[in-house]
Motif scaffolding. Structure first.
Motif, PDB file in Angstrom:
ATOM      1  N   MET A 128       7.833  -4.684  -7.786  1.00 30.37           N
ATOM      2  CA  MET A 128       8.893  -3.696  -7.945  1.00 30.37           C
ATOM      3  C   MET A 128       8.491  -2.361  -7.327  1.00 30.37           C
ATOM      4  O   MET A 128       9.276  -1.743  -6.629  1.00 30.37           O
ATOM      5  N   ASN A 129       7.271  -1.921  -7.588  1.00 28.54           N
ATOM      6  CA  ASN A 129       6.811  -0.695  -6.938  1.00 28.54           C
ATOM      7  C   ASN A 129       6.701  -0.908  -5.433  1.00 28.54           C
ATOM      8  O   ASN A 129       6.903   0.018  -4.654  1.00 28.54           O
ATOM      9  N   GLY A 130       6.383  -2.124  -5.026  1.00 30.16           N
ATOM     10  CA  GLY A 130       6.338  -2.456  -3.603  1.00 30.16           C
ATOM     11  C   GLY A 130       7.699  -2.287  -2.950  1.00 30.16           C
ATOM     12  O   GLY A 130       7.794  -1.816  -1.815  1.00 30.16           O
TER      13      GLY A 130
ATOM     14  N   VAL B 217       0.845  -1.186   0.000  1.00 30.32           N
ATOM     15  CA  VAL B 217       0.000   0.000   0.000  1.00 30.32           C
ATOM     16  C   VAL B 217       0.885   1.243   0.000  1.00 30.32           C
ATOM     17  O   VAL B 217       1.732   1.417   0.877  1.00 30.32           O
ATOM     18  N   LYS B 218       0.666   2.090  -0.997  1.00 34.11           N
ATOM     19  CA  LYS B 218       1.432   3.327  -1.135  1.00 34.11           C
ATOM     20  C   LYS B 218       0.878   4.397  -0.195  1.00 34.11           C
ATOM     21  O   LYS B 218      -0.326   4.487   0.015  1.00 34.11           O
TER      22      LYS B 218
ATOM     23  N   GLY C  22      -6.586   8.483   0.643  1.00 30.46           N
ATOM     24  CA  GLY C  22      -5.260   8.902   0.189  1.00 30.46           C
ATOM     25  C   GLY C  22      -4.234   7.796   0.085  1.00 30.46           C
ATOM     26  O   GLY C  22      -3.042   8.061  -0.060  1.00 30.46           O
ATOM     27  N   LEU C  23      -4.670   6.554   0.157  1.00 31.70           N
ATOM     28  CA  LEU C  23      -3.761   5.416   0.028  1.00 31.70           C
ATOM     29  C   LEU C  23      -4.012   4.735  -1.304  1.00 31.70           C
ATOM     30  O   LEU C  23      -5.052   4.931  -1.931  1.00 31.70           O
ATOM     31  N   GLN C  24      -3.065   3.898  -1.718  1.00 27.46           N
ATOM     32  CA  GLN C  24      -3.192   3.276  -3.026  1.00 27.46           C
ATOM     33  C   GLN C  24      -2.577   1.890  -3.003  1.00 27.46           C
ATOM     34  O   GLN C  24      -1.464   1.703  -2.495  1.00 27.46           O
ATOM     35  N   LEU C  25      -3.292   0.921  -3.556  1.00 20.81           N
ATOM     36  CA  LEU C  25      -2.726  -0.417  -3.715  1.00 20.81           C
ATOM     37  C   LEU C  25      -1.650  -0.360  -4.789  1.00 20.81           C
ATOM     38  O   LEU C  25      -1.821   0.285  -5.823  1.00 20.81           O
TER      39      LEU C  25
END
Length: 191
Positions: A69-71, A8-9, A61-64
């Motif tokens: 790689m982005n994780g 989660v970003k 305001g969060l994003q899966l």
């Protein structure tokens, strides 16, 4: 049984963890654990559950994050934030940033550094400095510590070193920032 991990970003604090737990409970999604930047699921999500979870997270305001790689970049950011804000244990606190990240993520630092730079367009060290300066801004806004105390607390070699780095990053001197206050602070996910 192995758990499924979702990344989660922008999930950078304890309140984020509580908010994500509430969303999971509201959506009746079973999970084993929620930690900064991660959701450990008990079972795989259906496509509908994934879409609902993504929508609910976006509303706060969060994003899966859709791939590993982005994780990894998000995990690097979370660890850097924790280290910059001194939210790590005493052993980790004494470690150099490169050693700390390598040990936490089980990758060579050169790999982590080049990967982070290629995705983010800046170095891990630059991101770390930005995070430290945001912590200094927070301490200045509270007005409970002198600049000397803040320099000592944040482990700068001197007040002059802190002041120079602060001005380079923020464009303001610490004393001027103290006068203008919190309207010049950035949210952690916007750094």
């Amino acid at each position: 049984m192995a758990t499924n991990i979702l990344f989660v970003k922008n999930m950078v604090c304890h309140r984020c963890i509580l908010a994500v737990r509430d969303i999971l409970l509201d959506l009746s999604i079973s999970f084993d654990q929620v930690s900064i930047g991660e959701i450990h699921l008990s079972e795989s999500l259906t496509k509908e559950q994934n879409e609902l979870l993504s929508t609910n997270l976006n509303q706060i305001g969060l994003q899966l994050i859709d791939n590993r790689m982005n994780g990894l970049v998000e995990k690097i950011k979370q660890l850097v934030i924790m280290k910059a804000r001194k939210e790590v244990g005493p052993n980790e606190h004494k470690m150099k940033l490169s050693v700390f990240l390598s040990e936490q993520l089980h990758h060579e630092y050169t790999y982590l550094s080049s990967f982070f730079s290629s995705v983010e367009g800046r170095t891990i060290e630059n991101y770390f400095i930005d995070q430290r300066i945001e912590k200094v801004k927070e301490l200045l806004v509270y007005k409970e510590m002198t600049l000397s105390e803040i320099a000592f607390e944040m482990e700068y070699s001197s007040v002059a070193h802190l002041s120079n780095q602060f001005k380079k990053i923020s464009g303001l001197t610490p004393s001027h920032f103290k006068r203008v206050g919190s309207n010049k602070r950035k949210l952690l996910d916007q750094i």
